[in-house]
Design a protein around this motif. Structure first.
Motif, PDB file in Angstrom:
ATOM      1  N   GLN A   1       0.841  -1.199   0.000  1.00 25.42           N
ATOM      2  CA  GLN A   1       0.000   0.000   0.000  1.00 25.42           C
ATOM      3  C   GLN A   1       0.874   1.247   0.000  1.00 25.42           C
ATOM      4  O   GLN A   1       1.827   1.342   0.763  1.00 25.42           O
ATOM      5  N   LEU A   2       0.524   2.181  -0.860  1.00 20.22           N
ATOM      6  CA  LEU A   2       1.214   3.459  -0.935  1.00 20.22           C
ATOM      7  C   LEU A   2       0.854   4.287   0.290  1.00 20.22           C
ATOM      8  O   LEU A   2      -0.321   4.410   0.636  1.00 20.22           O
ATOM      9  N   ARG A   3       1.854   4.848   0.971  1.00 19.01           N
ATOM     10  CA  ARG A   3       1.639   5.649   2.180  1.00 19.01           C
ATOM     11  C   ARG A   3       2.430   6.955   2.085  1.00 19.01           C
ATOM     12  O   ARG A   3       3.529   6.980   1.531  1.00 19.01           O
ATOM     13  N   ASN A   4       1.868   8.025   2.634  1.00 13.88           N
ATOM     14  CA  ASN A   4       2.532   9.338   2.708  1.00 13.88           C
ATOM     15  C   ASN A   4       3.016   9.825   1.343  1.00 13.88           C
ATOM     16  O   ASN A   4       3.982  10.560   1.249  1.00 13.88           O
ATOM     17  N   THR A   5       2.384   9.358   0.295  1.00 10.78           N
ATOM     18  CA  THR A   5       2.741   9.719  -1.077  1.00 10.78           C
ATOM     19  C   THR A   5       1.440   9.934  -1.835  1.00 10.78           C
ATOM     20  O   THR A   5       0.577   9.061  -1.839  1.00 10.78           O
ATOM     21  N   ASP A   6       1.305  11.089  -2.460  1.00  9.56           N
ATOM     22  CA  ASP A   6       0.057  11.404  -3.152  1.00  9.56           C
ATOM     23  C   ASP A   6      -0.153  10.585  -4.417  1.00  9.56           C
ATOM     24  O   ASP A   6      -1.253  10.126  -4.703  1.00  9.56           O
TER      25      ASP A   6
END
Length: 114
Positions: free
Chosen positions: A101-106
């Motif tokens: 999962q992509l986190r802290n990245t728009d």
């Protein structure tokens, strides 16, 4: 991020909740004005130029087949354009596996391999 890095969580894959860093593989060369190449992330004009270059990108990916190794990946991406070939190595640092999962990245630009 200024260097184009992104953060992912792999708890669905390996149970680890700490964020891991993934780095870009820049296959878009910069032009004379410094546009493209992913060197100035967040610059709206540069982003539009990079989007146009991505839309026109042609090439191929060579890589190992699917396997159970979560932290290893060997491959390369070769881009054709302007009469010259541009080949970059790919490793586990440029791969986001299904379930991560992509986190802290728009947002990111990506390519589905398998």
């Amino acid at each position: 991020e200024p260097q184009g890095i992104c953060y992912i969580e792999t708890s669905n894959l390996d149970g680890e909740t700490n964020l891991k860093i993934r780095q870009p593989c820049s296959v878009i060369p910069q032009d004379e004005q410094g546009k493209g190449g992913g060197q100035s992330y967040g610059d709206h004009d540069n982003d539009k130029h990079a989007q146009q270059q991505l839309h026109e990108l042609m090439g191929h990916v060579s890589c190992e087949g699917p396997n159970s190794r979560l932290y290893e990946f060997t491959g390369s991406i070769t881009c054709d354009g302007s009469g010259d070939e541009n080949t970059k190595s790919l490793s586990g640092n440029q791969v986001l596996l299904r379930g991560a999962q992509l986190r802290n990245t728009d947002w990111i630009y990506g390519l589905v391999v398998y």
